[in-house]
Design a protein around this motif. Structure first.
Motif, PDB file in Angstrom:
ATOM      1  N   GLN A 151      52.146 145.914  -4.123  1.00 25.54           N
ATOM      2  CA  GLN A 151      52.488 146.965  -3.162  1.00 25.54           C
ATOM      3  C   GLN A 151      53.683 146.595  -2.298  1.00 25.54           C
ATOM      4  O   GLN A 151      54.242 147.443  -1.606  1.00 25.54           O
ATOM      5  CB  GLN A 151      51.284 147.272  -2.268  1.00 25.54           C
ATOM      6  N   GLN A 152      54.083 145.312  -2.330  1.00 24.98           N
ATOM      7  CA  GLN A 152      55.188 144.850  -1.506  1.00 24.98           C
ATOM      8  C   GLN A 152      56.526 145.123  -2.197  1.00 24.98           C
ATOM      9  O   GLN A 152      56.588 145.357  -3.406  1.00 24.98           O
ATOM     10  CB  GLN A 152      55.050 143.345  -1.239  1.00 24.98           C
ATOM     11  N   PRO A 153      57.627 145.102  -1.418  1.00 25.09           N
ATOM     12  CA  PRO A 153      58.948 145.171  -2.051  1.00 25.09           C
ATOM     13  C   PRO A 153      59.115 144.005  -3.034  1.00 25.09           C
ATOM     14  O   PRO A 153      58.699 142.878  -2.722  1.00 25.09           O
ATOM     15  CB  PRO A 153      59.909 145.033  -0.857  1.00 25.09           C
ATOM     16  N   PHE A 154      59.674 144.273  -4.189  1.00 30.51           N
ATOM     17  CA  PHE A 154      59.803 143.263  -5.244  1.00 30.51           C
ATOM     18  C   PHE A 154      58.422 142.700  -5.624  1.00 30.51           C
ATOM     19  O   PHE A 154      58.273 141.523  -5.931  1.00 30.51           O
ATOM     20  CB  PHE A 154      60.730 142.120  -4.822  1.00 30.51           C
ATOM     21  N   GLY A 155      57.421 143.571  -5.577  1.00 30.24           N
ATOM     22  CA  GLY A 155      56.042 143.143  -5.791  1.00 30.24           C
ATOM     23  C   GLY A 155      55.801 142.498  -7.140  1.00 30.24           C
ATOM     24  O   GLY A 155      55.058 141.508  -7.240  1.00 30.24           O
ATOM     25  N   GLN A 156      56.421 143.034  -8.195  1.00 22.64           N
ATOM     26  CA  GLN A 156      56.232 142.448  -9.522  1.00 22.64           C
ATOM     27  C   GLN A 156      56.782 141.026  -9.579  1.00 22.64           C
ATOM     28  O   GLN A 156      56.199 140.148 -10.216  1.00 22.64           O
ATOM     29  CB  GLN A 156      56.895 143.324 -10.592  1.00 22.64           C
ATOM     30  N   TRP A 157      57.925 140.822  -8.899  1.00 29.63           N
ATOM     31  CA  TRP A 157      58.495 139.477  -8.854  1.00 29.63           C
ATOM     32  C   TRP A 157      57.578 138.520  -8.092  1.00 29.63           C
ATOM     33  O   TRP A 157      57.366 137.379  -8.506  1.00 29.63           O
ATOM     34  CB  TRP A 157      59.875 139.513  -8.207  1.00 29.63           C
ATOM     35  N   LEU A 158      57.038 138.979  -6.966  1.00 27.45           N
ATOM     36  CA  LEU A 158      56.134 138.134  -6.176  1.00 27.45           C
ATOM     37  C   LEU A 158      54.893 137.756  -6.982  1.00 27.45           C
ATOM     38  O   LEU A 158      54.477 136.593  -6.999  1.00 27.45           O
ATOM     39  CB  LEU A 158      55.721 138.867  -4.890  1.00 27.45           C
ATOM     40  N   ALA A 159      54.300 138.754  -7.658  1.00 30.37           N
ATOM     41  CA  ALA A 159      53.112 138.490  -8.477  1.00 30.37           C
ATOM     42  C   ALA A 159      53.457 137.558  -9.625  1.00 30.37           C
ATOM     43  O   ALA A 159      52.668 136.675  -9.996  1.00 30.37           O
ATOM     44  CB  ALA A 159      52.531 139.799  -9.004  1.00 30.37           C
ATOM     45  N   GLY A 160      54.654 137.735 -10.184  1.00 38.50           N
ATOM     46  CA  GLY A 160      55.084 136.850 -11.266  1.00 38.50           C
ATOM     47  C   GLY A 160      55.236 135.411 -10.802  1.00 38.50           C
ATOM     48  O   GLY A 160      54.873 134.474 -11.520  1.00 38.50           O
ATOM     49  N   ILE A 161      55.759 135.239  -9.589  1.00 39.32           N
ATOM     50  CA  ILE A 161      55.906 133.877  -9.039  1.00 39.32           C
ATOM     51  C   ILE A 161      54.544 133.224  -8.861  1.00 39.32           C
ATOM     52  O   ILE A 161      54.351 132.049  -9.187  1.00 39.32           O
ATOM     53  CB  ILE A 161      56.682 133.930  -7.705  1.00 39.32           C
ATOM     54  N   VAL A 162      53.575 133.997  -8.327  1.00 41.39           N
ATOM     55  CA  VAL A 162      52.218 133.462  -8.163  1.00 41.39           C
ATOM     56  C   VAL A 162      51.638 133.075  -9.520  1.00 41.39           C
ATOM     57  O   VAL A 162      51.005 132.018  -9.671  1.00 41.39           O
ATOM     58  CB  VAL A 162      51.312 134.492  -7.454  1.00 41.39           C
ATOM     59  N   ALA A 163      51.860 133.922 -10.524  1.00 39.87           N
ATOM     60  CA  ALA A 163      51.354 133.632 -11.871  1.00 39.87           C
ATOM     61  C   ALA A 163      51.945 132.333 -12.400  1.00 39.87           C
ATOM     62  O   ALA A 163      51.231 131.507 -12.985  1.00 39.87           O
ATOM     63  CB  ALA A 163      51.684 134.793 -12.809  1.00 39.87           C
ATOM     64  N   ILE A 164      53.244 132.148 -12.194  1.00 40.32           N
ATOM     65  CA  ILE A 164      53.901 130.929 -12.679  1.00 40.32           C
ATOM     66  C   ILE A 164      53.356 129.702 -11.957  1.00 40.32           C
ATOM     67  O   ILE A 164      53.161 128.640 -12.570  1.00 40.32           O
ATOM     68  CB  ILE A 164      55.428 131.048 -12.495  1.00 40.32           C
ATOM     69  N   ILE A 165      53.075 129.840 -10.659  1.00 38.35           N
ATOM     70  CA  ILE A 165      52.491 128.723  -9.905  1.00 38.35           C
ATOM     71  C   ILE A 165      51.117 128.363 -10.471  1.00 38.35           C
ATOM     72  O   ILE A 165      50.784 127.186 -10.637  1.00 38.35           O
ATOM     73  CB  ILE A 165      52.384 129.087  -8.402  1.00 38.35           C
ATOM     74  N   ILE A 166      50.309 129.386 -10.788  1.00 32.23           N
ATOM     75  CA  ILE A 166      48.972 129.142 -11.353  1.00 32.23           C
ATOM     76  C   ILE A 166      49.088 128.460 -12.712  1.00 32.23           C
ATOM     77  O   ILE A 166      48.378 127.490 -13.003  1.00 32.23           O
ATOM     78  CB  ILE A 166      48.176 130.456 -11.458  1.00 32.23           C
ATOM     79  N   ILE A 167      49.997 128.970 -13.548  1.00 31.32           N
ATOM     80  CA  ILE A 167      50.195 128.354 -14.862  1.00 31.32           C
ATOM     81  C   ILE A 167      50.693 126.925 -14.708  1.00 31.32           C
ATOM     82  O   ILE A 167      50.240 126.009 -15.412  1.00 31.32           O
ATOM     83  CB  ILE A 167      51.187 129.192 -15.697  1.00 31.32           C
ATOM     84  N   GLY A 168      51.624 126.712 -13.771  1.00 26.26           N
ATOM     85  CA  GLY A 168      52.125 125.362 -13.514  1.00 26.26           C
ATOM     86  C   GLY A 168      51.020 124.420 -13.069  1.00 26.26           C
ATOM     87  O   GLY A 168      51.001 123.243 -13.460  1.00 26.26           O
ATOM     88  N   THR A 169      50.086 124.940 -12.271  1.00 35.30           N
ATOM     89  CA  THR A 169      48.941 124.127 -11.845  1.00 35.30           C
ATOM     90  C   THR A 169      48.105 123.704 -13.043  1.00 35.30           C
ATOM     91  O   THR A 169      47.663 122.558 -13.142  1.00 35.30           O
ATOM     92  CB  THR A 169      48.065 124.912 -10.849  1.00 35.30           C
ATOM     93  N   GLY A 170      47.892 124.639 -13.976  1.00 28.04           N
ATOM     94  CA  GLY A 170      47.134 124.316 -15.179  1.00 28.04           C
ATOM     95  C   GLY A 170      47.832 123.277 -16.033  1.00 28.04           C
ATOM     96  O   GLY A 170      47.196 122.330 -16.525  1.00 28.04           O
ATOM     97  N   ILE A 171      49.151 123.436 -16.204  1.00 27.05           N
ATOM     98  CA  ILE A 171      49.914 122.458 -16.982  1.00 27.05           C
ATOM     99  C   ILE A 171      49.848 121.080 -16.324  1.00 27.05           C
ATOM    100  O   ILE A 171      49.690 120.058 -17.005  1.00 27.05           O
ATOM    101  CB  ILE A 171      51.375 122.924 -17.133  1.00 27.05           C
ATOM    102  N   TYR A 172      49.929 121.066 -14.987  1.00 29.30           N
ATOM    103  CA  TYR A 172      49.851 119.781 -14.281  1.00 29.30           C
ATOM    104  C   TYR A 172      48.486 119.145 -14.474  1.00 29.30           C
ATOM    105  O   TYR A 172      48.383 117.921 -14.615  1.00 29.30           O
ATOM    106  CB  TYR A 172      50.134 119.967 -12.795  1.00 29.30           C
ATOM    107  N   GLN A 173      47.413 119.941 -14.468  1.00 27.21           N
ATOM    108  CA  GLN A 173      46.068 119.393 -14.682  1.00 27.21           C
ATOM    109  C   GLN A 173      45.979 118.703 -16.043  1.00 27.21           C
ATOM    110  O   GLN A 173      45.420 117.605 -16.157  1.00 27.21           O
ATOM    111  CB  GLN A 173      45.026 120.512 -14.596  1.00 27.21           C
ATOM    112  N   ILE A 174      46.547 119.344 -17.070  1.00 28.23           N
ATOM    113  CA  ILE A 174      46.535 118.737 -18.402  1.00 28.23           C
ATOM    114  C   ILE A 174      47.365 117.466 -18.416  1.00 28.23           C
ATOM    115  O   ILE A 174      46.939 116.429 -18.946  1.00 28.23           O
ATOM    116  CB  ILE A 174      47.060 119.747 -19.442  1.00 28.23           C
ATOM    117  N   TYR A 175      48.553 117.521 -17.799  1.00 32.40           N
ATOM    118  CA  TYR A 175      49.408 116.330 -17.711  1.00 32.40           C
ATOM    119  C   TYR A 175      48.696 115.208 -16.959  1.00 32.40           C
ATOM    120  O   TYR A 175      48.731 114.038 -17.375  1.00 32.40           O
ATOM    121  CB  TYR A 175      50.710 116.689 -17.013  1.00 32.40           C
ATOM    122  N   TYR A 176      48.036 115.572 -15.858  1.00 30.31           N
ATOM    123  CA  TYR A 176      47.348 114.580 -15.024  1.00 30.31           C
ATOM    124  C   TYR A 176      46.273 113.855 -15.826  1.00 30.31           C
ATOM    125  O   TYR A 176      46.098 112.647 -15.714  1.00 30.31           O
ATOM    126  CB  TYR A 176      46.723 115.290 -13.818  1.00 30.31           C
TER     127      TYR A 176
END
Length: 280
Positions: A151-176
């Motif tokens: 609902q925010q301005p550039f909302g799709q971009w914001l949601a996409g950034i959050v998604a990438i952070i979540i995916i990055g967290t998962g990748i880091y867990q596997i790396y860890y």
């Protein structure tokens, strides 16, 4: 971050250690139950569904047991202890990570973890109190977050950034897990070498399984961003459902479920043996 920590009172060392160990134990209980319920859903043991095997499903399962409100209340308290310990690690720098870029990144990761588990503790407490909000679907919190972002301005971009952070967290867990960095939490605990090695292997499998779940949650959040549809977002229950619906889904979900049980057991080991730093 030093300016922030200056306003946070330094807790008594024993208090910090007790909170850490209680919190790790509660986290272990939750992950063991998540894994067990997911395994039962994978092979249709009982009436469990993969969608109900997420953390909220676990809270509901505990609530339905004899003395369920008391048991869930204890779990909520334990998760709150874990959240407070993580926030102390991040804000007070009790692990002495420092103020350079790498140290701040690690401390922010502790703070993020603390906030996540504070939210889980709050959810469990709401369910203990009989709040009707606690009975909503396991992915509702992420759907709500996705809806608010979109609902925010550039909302799709914001949601996409959050998604990438979540995916990055998962990748880091596997790396860890694969990099064996987690071993420092239990090495030198005085265990027999054979027992220590078995537990370390459990930790490796557990971190990888946890990383897979985070990546799937991030993938669903990314779909929500790309399609501008918050209903595409989901939590661990929806991630299990996604696995189960794929080719060889029962076996994939079963493997991840076993990994999550191993992760829970590894949390018990950390609760008993991990040295807890209480300096600030």
């Amino acid at each position: 971050m030093r300016d922030i920590s200056a306003h946070v009172p330094s807790p008594p060392p024993k208090w910090v250690e007790n909170f850490a160990r209680v919190g790790l134990t509660a986290k272990g209980v939750v992950y063991c139950l998540v894994g067990i319920l997911a395994f039962m859903a994978a092979f249709e043991l009982g009436r469990n569904s993969s969608n109900g095997a997420g953390k909220q499903g676990v809270f509901q399962f505990i609530l339905e047991q004899p003395f369920g409100k008391w048991l869930l209340g204890i779990v909520a308290l334990g998760l709150a202890c874990y959240a407070i310990w993580r926030l102390i690690q991040g804000v007070n720098d009790s692990e002495n990570k420092g103020d350079d870029a790498k140290g701040i990144a690690k401390r922010l990761r502790y703070i993020f973890s603390g906030l996540v588990y504070a939210a889980l503790a709050y959810l469990a407490a709401q369910m203990v109190l009989g709040n009707s909000g606690g009975s909503s679907g396991g992915g509702d919190s992420r759907e709500t977050l996705a809806a608010q972002l979109l609902q925010q301005p550039f909302g799709q971009w914001l949601a996409g950034i959050v998604a990438i952070i979540i995916i990055g967290t998962g990748i880091y867990q596997i790396y860890y897990g694969l990099s064996d960095k987690y071993k420092k939490n239990v090495r030198g605990a005085g265990l027999k070498h054979e027992v220590e090695e078995k537990m370390v292997r459990m930790g490796k499998i557990g971190y990888v399984a946890r990383g897979v779940v985070w990546i799937l949650i991030g993938y669903m959040f990314l779909k929500a961003a790309m399609q501008s549809d918050p209903q595409e977002a989901g939590g661990s229950g929806q991630a299990f459902q996604f696995l189960e619906s794929s080719s060889y889904g029962s076996y994939l979900l079963g493997a991840v479920a076993v990994g999550l049980v191993f992760y829970g057991i590894f949390m018990f080991m950390r609760a008993k043996y991990q040295p807890i730093s209480t300096s600030s």
